[in-house]
Scaffold this motif. Structure first.
Motif, mmCIF file in Angstrom:
data_model
loop_
_atom_site.group_PDB
_atom_site.id
_atom_site.type_symbol
_atom_site.label_atom_id
_atom_site.label_comp_id
_atom_site.label_asym_id
_atom_site.label_seq_id
_atom_site.Cartn_x
_atom_site.Cartn_y
_atom_site.Cartn_z
ATOM 1 N N SER A 47 0.828 -1.198 0.000
ATOM 2 C CA SER A 47 0.000 0.000 0.000
ATOM 3 C C SER A 47 0.869 1.257 0.000
ATOM 4 C CB SER A 47 -0.919 0.002 1.218
ATOM 5 O OG SER A 47 -1.668 1.191 1.288
ATOM 6 N N GLY A 48 1.959 1.231 0.819
ATOM 7 C CA GLY A 48 2.866 2.375 0.848
ATOM 8 C C GLY A 48 3.572 2.583 -0.468
ATOM 9 N N GLU A 49 3.971 1.481 -1.112
ATOM 10 C CA GLU A 49 4.625 1.587 -2.416
ATOM 11 C C GLU A 49 3.666 2.141 -3.472
ATOM 12 O OE1 GLU A 49 6.065 -2.277 -3.251
ATOM 13 O OE2 GLU A 49 7.700 -2.212 -1.769
ATOM 14 N N ASN A 50 2.419 1.680 -3.425
ATOM 15 C CA ASN A 50 1.431 2.181 -4.385
ATOM 16 C C ASN A 50 1.169 3.672 -4.184
ATOM 17 O OD1 ASN A 50 1.143 -0.358 -5.540
ATOM 18 N ND2 ASN A 50 -0.573 -0.931 -4.222
ATOM 19 N N ASP A 51 1.046 4.091 -2.917
ATOM 20 C CA ASP A 51 0.816 5.511 -2.629
ATOM 21 C C ASP A 51 2.004 6.361 -3.077
ATOM 22 O OD1 ASP A 51 -1.600 4.846 -1.549
ATOM 23 O OD2 ASP A 51 -0.918 4.887 0.536
ATOM 24 N N GLU A 52 3.214 5.833 -2.831
ATOM 25 C CA GLU A 52 4.412 6.576 -3.223
ATOM 26 C C GLU A 52 4.528 6.670 -4.749
ATOM 27 O OE1 GLU A 52 9.263 6.358 -2.582
ATOM 28 O OE2 GLU A 52 7.916 5.139 -1.355
ATOM 29 N N TYR A 53 4.211 5.571 -5.424
ATOM 30 C CA TYR A 53 4.267 5.565 -6.889
ATOM 31 C C TYR A 53 3.213 6.517 -7.469
ATOM 32 C CZ TYR A 53 4.083 3.823 -11.694
ATOM 33 O OH TYR A 53 4.085 3.723 -13.060
ATOM 34 N N LYS A 54 2.034 6.543 -6.860
ATOM 35 C CA LYS A 54 0.969 7.425 -7.327
ATOM 36 C C LYS A 54 1.336 8.894 -7.105
ATOM 37 C CE LYS A 54 -4.021 8.164 -6.852
ATOM 38 N NZ LYS A 54 -5.250 7.744 -6.119
ATOM 39 N N ALA A 55 1.953 9.191 -5.947
ATOM 40 C CA ALA A 55 2.361 10.573 -5.654
ATOM 41 C C ALA A 55 3.477 11.021 -6.590
ATOM 42 C CB ALA A 55 2.807 10.684 -4.202
ATOM 43 N N ALA A 56 4.442 10.117 -6.859
ATOM 44 C CA ALA A 56 5.538 10.465 -7.762
ATOM 45 C C ALA A 56 5.036 10.683 -9.185
ATOM 46 C CB ALA A 56 6.605 9.370 -7.735
ATOM 47 N N GLY A 57 4.037 9.905 -9.587
ATOM 48 C CA GLY A 57 3.496 10.066 -10.931
ATOM 49 C C GLY A 57 2.691 11.347 -11.102
ATOM 50 N N ALA A 58 2.201 11.894 -9.985
ATOM 51 C CA ALA A 58 1.379 13.110 -10.054
ATOM 52 C C ALA A 58 2.177 14.378 -9.821
ATOM 53 C CB ALA A 58 0.255 13.025 -9.016
ATOM 54 N N PHE B 208 1.290 15.473 -4.491
ATOM 55 C CA PHE B 208 2.595 14.968 -4.058
ATOM 56 C C PHE B 208 3.034 15.597 -2.743
ATOM 57 C CE2 PHE B 208 7.175 15.718 -3.864
ATOM 58 C CZ PHE B 208 7.652 14.412 -3.856
ATOM 59 N N TYR B 209 2.893 16.928 -2.630
ATOM 60 C CA TYR B 209 3.359 17.604 -1.423
ATOM 61 C C TYR B 209 2.479 17.254 -0.213
ATOM 62 C CZ TYR B 209 6.609 20.292 -4.229
ATOM 63 O OH TYR B 209 7.646 20.644 -5.066
ATOM 64 N N ASN B 210 1.194 17.029 -0.435
ATOM 65 C CA ASN B 210 0.345 16.573 0.664
ATOM 66 C C ASN B 210 0.779 15.192 1.155
ATOM 67 O OD1 ASN B 210 -1.248 18.851 0.733
ATOM 68 N ND2 ASN B 210 -2.780 18.043 -0.670
ATOM 69 N N TYR B 211 1.191 14.342 0.210
ATOM 70 C CA TYR B 211 1.686 13.014 0.592
ATOM 71 C C TYR B 211 3.014 13.122 1.341
ATOM 72 C CZ TYR B 211 3.786 8.380 0.043
ATOM 73 O OH TYR B 211 4.401 7.177 0.273
ATOM 74 N N ALA B 212 3.905 14.004 0.877
ATOM 75 C CA ALA B 212 5.209 14.142 1.519
ATOM 76 C C ALA B 212 5.090 14.734 2.930
ATOM 77 C CB ALA B 212 6.120 15.009 0.659
#
Length: 381
Positions: free
Chosen positions: A141-152, A160-164
């Motif tokens: 789940s963390g990898e998917n969220d990170e991949y989704k944030a990096a792609g956006a 991305f910044y909200n995720y970071a």
């Protein structure tokens, strides 16, 4: 967040400035969804008879009408944003993970009631396997969220910044601030009023030139950046970018009427002011730099107006040669380099540096190797 207006019009934060009309509630739509068919939106906007829709309206009414028509047109093709307000955490957990958690709880109860050594060992072994699966789910789940944030990060950097920020241990805050009585206050309304007083003291009255130009063609220089945050209108920058040709006509009608009548829409003169801490004393008002989030529609107009003004000044050579700020291809660095080069040429030609440049502090401009050139001329640094 301190809410007030721009330098054209000022409104106290304790008034109803937050109730600025948000035409059509465009903020409720998710314009970054990949399933949006922009061709359909462009076709719908092209069908609108903007001249008829905006006829006999005042600039304020035009601005609201444009926003409402954009909302009515786009809501059929743009999904609404997901809201997770007051949603139980259990409903946000995937079903597979929720089943494993329930199974783990049952095993824990069995473990407490177990009296047999063999049964206890078996339950512990099953618990270990359940924990491994849960850890694996969390990692995926963390990898998917990170991949989704990096792609956006390019298309939707706010996501991305909200995720970071979730992983940041430092939380920025405003205040407490020193009020007019010299006392510290942490009251949000009072701090907003204090910051508003500080920013109002540096506001200036702008000059509003009225150019006489035909309807401009939209280009890449006049569109807002996707990273720009929306102002009180919440009009998305992505909609202006994707449908710039379709929205050029209504925006031209709006601002042409505004210039002809000398009336600027009241809502377009408001802005959300975000205080950014600069450092060296959180309680001092002057240590917070105001960042104004204004209307994207107003920004487009300012860019168009600036484009023609700069073009006129350049064509008629009205710029001072020493003007480097706010000019294409020039900056503070270019001004410093030219000044630096002038000093070096002066020293090489054995002239008096003070007489030619009027600079009383050469040490701030020259490095150590160049300072050595000055000593033969009996200049003390």
């Amino acid at each position: 967040m301190v809410t007030c207006s721009s330098s054209i019009e000022y409104q106290r934060p304790d008034t109803e400035c937050d109730n600025v009309s948000k035409p059509g509630n465009l903020a409720s739509l998710n314009f970054f969804n990949d399933a949006i068919k922009w061709d359909n939106i462009r076709a719908r906007l092209s069908e609108v008879d903007w001249a008829n829709e905006l006829s006999y309206l005042e600039p304020d009414e035009m601005l609201n009408r444009i926003g409402n028509l954009c909302y009515e047109t786009t809501r059929e093709h743009v999904p609404y944003k997901k809201k997770f307000i007051n949603v139980p955490v259990s409903k946000l957990i995937p079903r597979d993970r929720k089943n494993l958690i329930r199974k783990r709880n049952r095993k824990m109860q069995q473990l407490q009631k177990s009296k047999s050594h063999e049964k206890t060992t078996r339950i512990l072994s099953e618990l270990v396997e359940i924990e491994k699966k849960l850890i694996s789910f969390l990692q995926k789940s963390g990898e998917n969220d990170e991949y989704k944030a990096a792609g956006a990060i390019k298309r939707n950097p706010k996501y991305f910044y909200n995720y970071a920020k979730k992983f940041s241990s430092i939380k920025s805050a405003i205040g407490p601030l020193i009020n007019h009585a010299g006392q510290l206050t942490a009251n949000s309304a009072e701090m907003a009023s204090l910051l508003a007083d500080q920013y109002e003291s540096v506001f200036s009255k702008p000059i509003r030139p009225i150019p006489s130009k035909p309807e401009p063609e939209p280009d890449d220089d006049t569109k807002p950046m996707l990273t720009d945050a929306a102002g009180p209108d919440r009009f998305p920058a992505l909609l202006l970018k994707e449908c710039k040709k379709q929205l050029a006509k209504p925006l031209f009608i709006l601002w042409r009427a505004s210039l002809d009548k000398g009336i600027v829409p009241a809502d377009s003169k408001r802005a959300n002011i975000i205080p950014i801490y600069k450092g060296d004393g959180r309680s001092l008002l002057k240590q917070y730099r105001p960042v104004a989030l204004t209307f994207h529609i107003t920004k487009v107009f300012e860019k168009v107006l600036r484009k023609y003004l700069v073009e006129f000044l350049n064509n008629h050579s009205l710029f001072n040669p020493g003007q480097h700020g706010f000019r294409t291809g020039r900056s503070c660095l270019s001004q410093l380099l030219i000044h630096h080069d002038r000093i070096i040429n002066t020293l090489d030609n054995e002239w008096n540096v003070f007489r030619r440049t009027g600079n009383t502090s050469i040490e701030n401009t020259l490095d150590k190797s160049e300072i050595s050139k000055v000593h033969p001329f009996n200049v003390n640094i």
